[in-house]
Design an enzyme around this catalytic site. Structure first.
Site, PDB file in Angstrom:
ATOM      1  N   GLU A 107       2.287  -4.041   4.937  1.00  0.00           N
ATOM      2  CA  GLU A 107       3.341  -3.571   4.035  1.00  0.00           C
ATOM      3  C   GLU A 107       4.761  -3.902   4.464  1.00  0.00           C
ATOM      4  OE1 GLU A 107       2.726   0.589   3.136  1.00  0.00           O
ATOM      5  OE2 GLU A 107       1.011   0.149   1.866  1.00  0.00           O
ATOM      6  N   GLU A 145      -5.647  -0.714   0.567  1.00  0.00           N
ATOM      7  CA  GLU A 145      -5.371   0.725   0.554  1.00  0.00           C
ATOM      8  C   GLU A 145      -5.372   1.229  -0.876  1.00  0.00           C
ATOM      9  OE1 GLU A 145      -1.884   2.030   2.602  1.00  0.00           O
ATOM     10  OE2 GLU A 145      -2.196   0.707   4.321  1.00  0.00           O
TER      11      GLU A 145
END
Length: 368
Positions: free
Chosen positions: A183, A288
């Site tokens: 991320e 995720e």
């Protein structure tokens, strides 16, 4: 070497080797700390015993066995850039101690790899927190700091850690993939990110051939279209594209009712998966996702309001809603090469806890 699975179905082992306050608030009680960096800096010498006890307690061999028994075939293990000990560059958040992080995490990771191998689970190692922090989130190691891309020594240390992971586990039967950075924030320049991804691939490939280990890169919160033509065969082999999907952070999502949440999961996300499969030229995973719809539970920063789709439901309606939302997501992510639920376990909320969601009947009990 065991044959590669047809599809990765897995779970993240979040807040184990990299703390996230919202997931394990008991460790942060009475402290000002908001992340693992400031937790270690604030506790000083007292951090070691507390964190090592957490490592030994939070995820065990029995947890790996439970995961395997459900028919899942993979785990994604987030680690910080300090996993190998004190050779990392200094950041002012460390305070007076240039090496505040607790040592010994690599020994825990060694055990985890062996547990996975014994149970037939594949491991995706994930550099979740980079020096200087790549996203400003607590999961990046330092909340409200995004400096990873501003200093060359931060980038170089990230590459060194990836290479050391590749070298250490190059022959380990459980190693399936290495994700080069979790991320990175949307305002890290795309070209900088791509150069890092290419360099990371080269460092990993020095030790791990393509037929054994995949290299994974994250979309950096930007459209997959920015990666069209990137890292394609035959020059790059066994590369996987990772993106993450949640519906509890954006105000439009927060204000949605459960039917809109399910429609987005089964409609927009299905179409997105189809588009990625058709255009990108790389296998893709949703690394995720969760059942979380309540922002208040997970956020250290949001100011509210904390309305959400389930707040006025009775227990039966909430149960049906979670089952429907889970099924809608799974049907979309099954179109991909794989998926990893976030996370296996939390102290705080069953909607983010894979094990509890399974035990409550919100998620399926079997995955094979």
């Amino acid at each position: 070497m065991a044959a590669a699975p047809n599809k990765l179905r897995g779970v993240n082992l979040g807040s184990w080797l990299l703390l996230e306050k919202w997931m394990v608030p008991s460790l942060f009680e009475g402290l000002e700390a908001t992340d693992e960096t400031t937790w270690c800096a604030e506790l000083g010498p007292a951090a070691a015993d507390k964190l090592r006890a957490h490592w030994n307690r939070f995820v065990t061999y029995e947890d790996f066995a439970w995961i395997a028994e459900r028919g899942l075939n993979a785990v994604r293990i987030p680690v910080g850039h300090w996993i190998f000990g004190p050779d990392y560059p200094y950041h002012p958040k460390y305070g007076s101690n240039p090496h505040p992080f607790v040592t010994g995490g690599i020994d825990v990771l060694d055990k985890a790899m062996d547990w996975a191998a014994r149970l037939g689970l594949k491991v995706m190692l994930d550099l979740h927190a980079a020096p200087g922090c790549q996203n400003g989130f607590d999961n990046g190691g330092i909340k409200d700091v995004v400096e990873w891309h501003t200093r060359p020594e931060y980038l170089e240390h990230s590459l060194v850690v990836l290479e050391r992971l590749a070298e250490r586990y190059r022959a380990h039967p459980a190693l399936y993939a290495i994700e080069v950075l979790n991320e990175p924030r949307w305002d890290v320049p795309t070209e900088y990110l791509k150069r890092y991804y290419l360099a990371a691939y080269d460092r990993i490939r020095k030790h791990c051939p393509a037929e054994r280990v995949a290299v994974v890169f994250h979309d950096g919160f930007r459209s997959y279209r920015e990666f069209l033509g990137f890292m394609q065969a035959p020059a790059w082999q066994n590369v996987i594209f990772d993106y993450h999907r949640y519906q509890c952070f954006d105000r439009r999502d927060i204000d949605s009712d459960i039917y809109q949440h399910m429609h987005k999961a089964s409609g927009e996300w299905r179409d997105e998966a189809d588009s990625i499969n058709a255009a990108l030229g790389l296998p893709a995973v949703c690394g995720e996702w969760s059942l979380g719809l309540d922002l208040k539970v997970v956020s250290l920063w949001a100011e509210g309001p904390y309305n959400h789709a389930l707040e006025h439901m009775d227990a039966f309606q909430e149960h049906v809603a979670y089952r429907g939302y889970a099924a809608a997501q799974l049907l979309s992510f099954e179109k991909l090469y794989g998926w990893f639920f976030w996370s296996y376990k939390t102290e705080t909320t069953p909607a983010w806890c894979f094990r509890e969601s399974v035990e409550r009947g919100w998620l399926p009990a079997r995955y094979a």
